[in-house]
Design a protein around this motif. Structure first.
Motif, short mmCIF file in Angstrom:
data_model
loop_
_atom_site.label_atom_id
_atom_site.label_comp_id
_atom_site.label_asym_id
_atom_site.label_seq_id
_atom_site.Cartn_x
_atom_site.Cartn_y
_atom_site.Cartn_z
N TYR A 155 26.75 23.77 58.40
CA TYR A 155 27.25 24.87 59.13
C TYR A 155 26.45 26.35 59.33
CZ TYR A 155 31.20 21.84 58.00
OH TYR A 155 32.02 20.70 57.81
N GLN A 169 22.72 27.69 60.98
CA GLN A 169 22.02 27.39 62.23
C GLN A 169 20.61 27.17 62.30
OE1 GLN A 169 23.92 31.33 63.96
NE2 GLN A 169 24.01 30.07 65.83
N LYS A 228 25.58 23.56 69.56
CA LYS A 228 25.78 24.92 70.05
C LYS A 228 26.79 24.99 71.30
CE LYS A 228 21.95 25.48 73.23
NZ LYS A 228 20.53 26.19 73.55
N TYR A 264 24.50 25.07 65.32
CA TYR A 264 24.96 24.62 64.11
C TYR A 264 24.63 23.14 63.49
CZ TYR A 264 27.32 29.19 64.45
OH TYR A 264 27.77 30.48 64.31
N LEU A 277 35.00 26.78 62.53
CA LEU A 277 33.93 26.33 63.54
C LEU A 277 34.35 25.53 64.76
CD1 LEU A 277 31.00 26.62 63.17
CD2 LEU A 277 30.80 24.60 61.90
#
Length: 954
Positions: free
Chosen positions: A802, A804, A898, A908, A947
Motif C-alpha cells: 500500500y 507507492q 493507480k 500503489y 484504499l
C-alpha cells in the motif's frame, strides 16, 4: 472467481481457516476503534455501497448526526433510503435527537415499543448479499470514534440462515414500533427528563495546574532560560490555555517586575485575572496600563501597546524596569508600535506567544525572538488531545441557479438573492447545532453582503447583525453580548473576527466566502473551538463555490504544508477524523475542490520559495532538505520531483544562496536526489552514510552487513549485486533523450566495489567530500533525508504493501541489472518476478490501454489482460502459468495500481497476486480484434476499504 466462490472462501477464511482467500468486504471481521480506524468509517463505507439499510440502535446522540446527515444527503441524490429502529428507553435519547432525525428526508425513523430495547445492530442490504455489524456500539460519538468497542461484521447471502434470522428479528421489531412523528415528539418532550448522571463539579476558584500540553512547553521554556537565551517564542493554538501557560512560565521565572503586553484592553483585563489565579498575592500587585488606567507601581503590569508605545509613557519607565516581558499575540510584534517597546526595554527574558506565527505580510516573527521556538501546540494536536471543542466540518456546494455558481467575481445581487439566502438557511437548519439556539458566526466576502444578509436572515426569523471594521469597538462588544445572551442567532462579518475574539458560546461557524489562505481558514475555524459549558461540538459549514483557491481547504483542515497533490486528493476523497472531530464533503463540493487541485501547481518554484522563506524565518538560516522533513513543511520529495531542479543546490541558487558546485558534484547530488532520496530502498543510503562517515571513505562487506542488520534491512546476493549496479551507474545505462541517464549523472561510479567485498567512494568524489564543505553538507543532507523518508517503508522486504512506487523504482527494487521502465508499459515477465502496472480509470477510450478492461471483481480480484497479440502458447504467457514441482508459481506477480494518469507516475503496491485456475482465456480485444490472454489475479491480502475507495470507486 465467481461471486459464490468468493463468498464461500471469505466465510471459510474468517471462521474456519485463514489460509482460504480473504475478502475485505465479505470476510467476517472484528471491528475496533484505534489510531488509524474507527467504527464510523466502516458504517459510512457500508452506507455508500448499499441499496437500503436498517439499523436497530437503542441510543443515538446529537454529536454523530452531522456526519450521518452528510452521507445520507448524498444517498438521497441516488434515491437510497434507510430505516432506523430506536426507542425512548431510559430517556437516553434527547428530544433534540428525534427533532434532528425528523429532518432527514430519506430516513424512516420508528420508535420501538419494547421495554428494555437495547439493541446495537446495523444491517446493510447490497442486493444479492447483506452485511450486518453487531456488537457493543450504539450510534454515539464516543462509541464510534473514541471508546474501546467491539463489533462483529458478518456478510450473508440472501439465502443464508443468518439473513433469515435478521429479517425475522427486524420484522418483529418493526411490528412492535410506530413511526416517529412531530406529535409523538411533542409528547415525549413534555414528559422527558434527563437521565441522572454523576456530576463532577469543578471548583470555580482554587489552584490551577498545567495541562498535558503545557507541561512539556514549560519544561522547554525552563531549559531555554537556563541556556542563557534572552528571547523565546511559544506557538499555542487558540483555546489551548495560552494565557495560563504564560502565567505558569512567569511563576517559574519569579520576576521582580513583570510586563504583559497586548493590543486590546479587554484582553489585558482578562489576562490579569488569569495570572492572579496562578501567581497569587494581593490585588495591589496587579495593575493595568491603558487609556483608562495608569497603575505605574504594580509588580505585575498588564498594558496595551497603544498606551505603552507612546513616547511619554516610555520615558516614565526605565529600560530595566521589568525583568520579564510577555508579548501576547506576538505575530503583531513586527508593527512599529511594538518595535518601539522592543527598542526601549532590556529585560532578562522576552516571551512571545501566538496561535499563528505565519503572517500574510511575511514579517519575520521568529527573528524577533532570536529563532528560539520553545514549543509548538498546533490546532490538530490540540484537537486530538481533547483540549478544544470538537467540530464537524461539512463542505457543501454553494447555491447554483441555471448553471451559475458563486465565484470570486459574482455580483452582490447574486450573493444576496432570496433563493440563495433560502438555500443557506435550509442548510443551516438541516445540519443544525449543539444547544438550544443557534449562536453562529458567518464569514462572507463583502461589507454590503454582510449587511444585506443580516437583514434577510432577520426577516426570515433568524435574528442577525452585521459587523465590519467600520463599527466601533463598543458596538462590536454589544453585538457579541447580544449573541451570547440569545438575542441574536448570527453575527455576519467580513474577516473582522479572524483573531482576537473570544466567543466560547459559538456553536456554528459558517463560511460564505473564498478561502483566501490556509492561515485565515484556520483562524476562522478556531473562532468556534473554545470549550463552553454544554457545548459538545461545533458545526462548521463551508459553502464551496467555483473558487480558484478551493484547493486550500483540505490543506488547512489537515495542517498539510507538504505541497504533495496526492495527499491533498486523498484528504478530499477519504477525509479522516481528527480525534472525535470529523471532516465531511458533499460529493459535488468534493468535485469542485478536486477541480481546483487539478488547476493549481502546488509544487511550483513560487510556492516552494514561499515555503522556503517561511522556514528560513523560523530557523534563522537557509533550511536544508532535512529541515523541511523535520518541521513538517514541504515534503523533500516535492523538491526531488520538480523538473526545474536537479538537486537542492539548484533550488538554493534560485533563492539567492551562493552555491558553487562542479559539474561532477552537481551530477552526484542530482543522482542521489532523484534516484535514492525517496527512501523506497534504504540500502544505497545506508552504504553512502557509512562511507561518508568513515575517515578514508571505505568499508568492507562485513561492516556493511552489520549496518544493514542494525537497520533491520533485508540482504541477499542479488541485492548486493544491485547495489553495485546502481552505485556504479550501470543500472542507468539507458537512453534519456540524447544521452543516457548514466551520462546525466556524471558517467562515473559513485561507489566502487569491484569484488563486492570492499566499498569506497570514487577517488575524486571522496576528495570533493573532504575539500568542499558545501558539497559535503548537501550530499549528507540528501542521504540523511532519504533515510528519514525510508522509515515509511518496511526494510525487511522489497516492497511495502500500500505504498507507492513508479516503474523505475520497481526495476531497481527487483534487483534488475538495467532500468527498463521506459519500454515496460503495463508489465514485464522476468525470470522469477513479474510486475504488473494497472491504470484503473482510462482517460481516453481511444487510448491503446483503454481496450483492457481491468475490472475489480468482488473487491478482491482483477481481470487482467496481456498485451496483444498474445496467445496461450506465447512464451511469456507460458512463464506466467508455469508451476514448479510443488505446484507453486514459478513467477511471482507483483500488482501495482493507480487510479488514473492524472495522479502521476506513482502506483500503489497491492501485494503479490496469483492467477486463478480456470480463468485464463484467449480473447479478441479492441476494434481490430487482436488476440490477448485474460486472467483473474487474486490478491494475496484483502484490499483495505479506504484504499479500495481511493483507487477503484467514483
Amino acid at each position: 472467481m465467481d461471486k459464490q466462490a468468493a463468498f464461500k472462501n471469505a466465510i471459510l477464511s474468517g471462521l474456519y481457516d485463514q489460509n482460504y482467500p480473504g475478502h475485505e468486504l465479505l470476510t467476517p471481521q472484528l471491528l475496533t476503534t484505534g489510531a488509524s480506524e474507527n467504527l464510523w468509517q466502516t458504517l459510512q463505507d457500508e452506507l455508500l455501497h448499499c441499496q437500503h439499510f436498517t439499523w436497530a440502535v437503542a441510543f443515538v446522540t446529537l454529536d454523530m448526526l452531522v456526519p450521518l446527515k452528510v452521507t445520507l444527503a448524498d444517498l438521497a441524490d441516488q434515491g437510497i433510503r434507510g430505516t432506523l429502529l430506536t426507542s425512548d428507553y431510559l430517556g437516553f435519547n434527547q428530544p433534540a435527537v428525534f427533532a434532528e432525525l425528523l429532518k432527514i428526508p430519506n430516513l424512516d425513523v420508528r420508535i420501538v415499543d419494547v421495554d428494555g430495547f437495547h439493541a446495537k445492530g446495523y444491517l446493510f442490504d447490497h442486493g444479492d448479499f447483506q452485511t450486518v455489524v453487531v456488537g457493543s456500539a450504539n450510534f454515539t460519538r464516543s462509541a464510534l470514534l473514541k471508546n474501546v468497542e467491539w463489533s462483529l461484521k458478518v456478510s450473508s447471502r440472501t439465502a443464508g440462515r443468518l439473513t433469515d434470522q435478521l429479517a425475522a428479528q427486524l420484522a418483529t421489531l418493526t411490528a412492535q414500533s410506530h413511526p416517529l412523528t412531530a406529535a409523538w415528539l411533542a409528547d415525549y418532550r413534555s414528559r422527558w427528563q434527563a437521565p441522572a448522571r454523576p456530576r463532577v463539579t469543578a471548583p470555580l476558584t482554587g489552584p490551577v495546574t498545567p495541562n498535558q500540553m503545557q507541561r512539556p512547553a514549560l519544561k522547554e521554556l525552563a531549559a531555554l532560560v537556563k541556556s542563557g537565551a534572552r528571547r523565546g517564542l511559544v506557538v499555542s493554538a487558540t483555546g489551548t490555555g495560552k494565557t495560563y501557560l504564560g502565567a505558569f512560565a512567569v511563576r517559574d521565572f519569579r520576576p521582580h517586575h513583570f510586563l504583559y503586553l497586548v493590543h486590546r484592553e479587554q484582553i489585558a483585563q482578562k489576562s490579569l485575572r488569569s495570572f492572579r489565579r496562578v501567581l497569587g498575592g494581593p490585588a495591589s500587585d496587579y495593575g493595568l496600563l491603558s487609556s483608562h488606567h495608569h497603575d505605574w507601581g504594580a509588580k505585575y503590569l498588564f498594558a496595551t501597546v497603544q498606551t505603552l508605545s507612546q513616547s511619554a509613557t516610555l520615558q516614565r519607565l526605565a529600560a530595566d524596569q521589568f525583568d520579564y516581558i510577555l508579548i501576547d499575540e506576538a505575530h503583531r510584534a513586527a508593527a512599529p508600535s511594538y518595535q518601539r517597546v522592543f527598542n526601549h526595554f532590556a529585560p532578562r527574558f522576552w516571551l512571545g506567544m501566538t496561535a499563528t506565527p505565519e503572517r500574510m505580510d511575511k514579517q519575520d516573527v521568529y527573528a524577533l525572538f532570536d529563532y528560539h521556538l520553545a514549543y509548538e501546540i498546533r490546532l490538530k494536536e490540540a484537537l486530538a488531545a481533547g483540549m478544544l471543542a470538537p467540530f464537524h466540518y461539512v463542505g457543501i456546494q454553494d447555491y447554483e441557479r441555471d448553471g451559475e455558481v458563486v465565484t470570486e467575481t459574482s455580483s452582490l445581487r447574486y450573493l444576496v438573492a432570496d433563493q440563495r439566502v433560502h438555500y443557506i438557511l435550509a442548510q443551516l437548519d438541516y445540519y443544525g447545532y449543539c444547544g438550544d439556539q443557534a449562536k453562529g458566526l458567518v464569514f462572507c466576502s463583502r461589507q454590503e453582503e454582510a449587511r444585506e444578509l443580516a437583514a434577510k436572515f432577520t426577516a426570515a426569523g433568524h435574528p442577525a447583525a452585521a459587523l465590519t471594521n467600520q463599527d466601533s469597538p463598543s458596538r462590536r462588544q454589544r453585538v457579541v453580548d447580544q449573541l451570547v445572551a440569545g438575542k441574536l442567532e448570527y453575527i455576519i462579518t467580513v474577516d473582522l473576527f479572524n483573531e482576537g475574539v473570544d466567543i466560547p458560546a459559538l456553536n456554528q461557524i459558517i463560511m460564505l466566502r473564498n478561502t483566501q489562505s490556509a492561515i485565515v481558514f484556520t483562524q476562522q475555524l478556531g473562532r468556534g473551538l473554545r470549550k463552553f459549558p454544554g457545548k459538545q461540538y461545533v458545526t462548521v459549514l463551508d459553502f464551496i463555490g467555483n473558487y480558484r483557491n478551493n484547493f486550500l481547504i483540505p490543506l488547512a483542515l489537515n495542517d498539510d504544508t507538504s505541497r504533495q497533490v496526492d495527499r491533498a486528493r486523498q484528504a478530499v476523497r477519504l477525509p479522516a477524523t481528527i480525534g472525535v472531530s470529523t471532516v465531511n464533503f458533499r460529493r459535488v463540493a468534493a468535485d469542485r475542490i478536486l477541480q481546483s487541485l487539478a488547476a493549481v501547481k502546488l509544487d511550483s518554484i513560487r510556492e516552494l520559495r514561499a515555503a522556503y522563506q517561511d522556514l528560513a524565518h523560523r530557523l534563522g538560516r537557509p533550511p536544508l532538505l532535512h529541515d523541511f522533513a523535520r518541521y513538517g513543511s514541504v515534503s523533500p520529495l516535492v523538491f526531488a520531483a520538480n523538473h526545474q531542479l536537479g538537486n537542492y543546490g539548484d533550488f538554493l541558487s534560485k533563492m539567492g544562496v551562493v552555491v558553487t558546485l562542479t559539474a561532477r558534484e552537481r551530477a552526484v547530488l542530482t543522482f542521489v536526489t532523484k534516484e535514492l532520496m525517496n527512501g523506497k530502498r534504504p540500502h544505497e543510503l545506508l552504504l553512502l552514510k557509512l562511507l561518508l562517515a568513515h575517515p578514508d571513505h571505505r568499508c568492507n562487506q562485513e561492516d556493511l552487513l552489520a549496518t544493514f542488520n542494525r537497520a533491520g534491512a533485508y540482504v541477499n546476493p542479488a541485492l548486493l549485486q544491485s547495489l553495485d549496479d546502481v552505485l556504479s551507474l550501470r543500472f542507468f545505462d539507458v537512453k534519456a533523450g540524447k544521452q543516457t541517464r548514466r551520462q546525466l549523472y556524471g558517467n562515473q561510479a559513485i561507489v566502487r566495489c569491484p569484488d563486492l567485498m570492499d566499498y569506497q567512494l570514487d577517488g575524486p568524489l571522496a576528495r570533493a567530500v573532504d575539500e568542499h564543505q558545501q558539497f559535503a553538507q548537501l550530499l549528507t543532507d540528501a542521504v540523511v533525508t532519504g533515510l528519514d523518508l525510508s522509515t515509511a517503508y518496511n526494510a525487511h522486504q522489497q516492497f511495502t504493501r500500500y505504498q507507492q512506487y513508479d516503474r523505475k523504482d520497481v526495476c531497481r527494487l527487483l534487483n534488475w541489472p538495467l532500468d527498463v521502465s521506459a519500454p515496460m508499459y503495463g508489465y514485464r515477465v522476468g525470470e522469477r518476478e513479474c510486475p504488473i502496472f494497472i491504470t484503473y480509470q482510462k482517460q481516453d477510450d481511444q487510448q491503446r490501454n483503454a481496450i483492457y478492461d481491468n475490472q475489480l471483481q468482488n473487491g478482491q480480484s482483477l481481470r487482467w489482460y496481456t498485451r496483444s497479440p498474445r496467445h496461450r502458447s506465447s512464451p511469456e504467457v507460458q512463464r506466467l502459468l508455469a508451476r514448479d514441482g510443488a505446484g507453486k508459481p514459478v513467477v511471482t506477480i507483483h500488482l501495482f495500481v493507480k487510479r488514473s494518469d492524472a495522479v502521476g507516475k506513482q502506483f500503489y503496491y497491492l501485494g503479490p497476486a496469483q492467477i486463478q485456475p480456470g480463468t485464463v482465456s484467449e480473447e479478441q480485444l479492441g476494434a481490430k480484434k487482436k488476440a490477448a490472454v485474460g486472467m483473474d489475479l487474486l490478491l494475496a491480502h484483502p484490499l483495505p476499504v479506504r484504499l479500495r475507495r481511493l483507487l477503484f470507486e467514483e
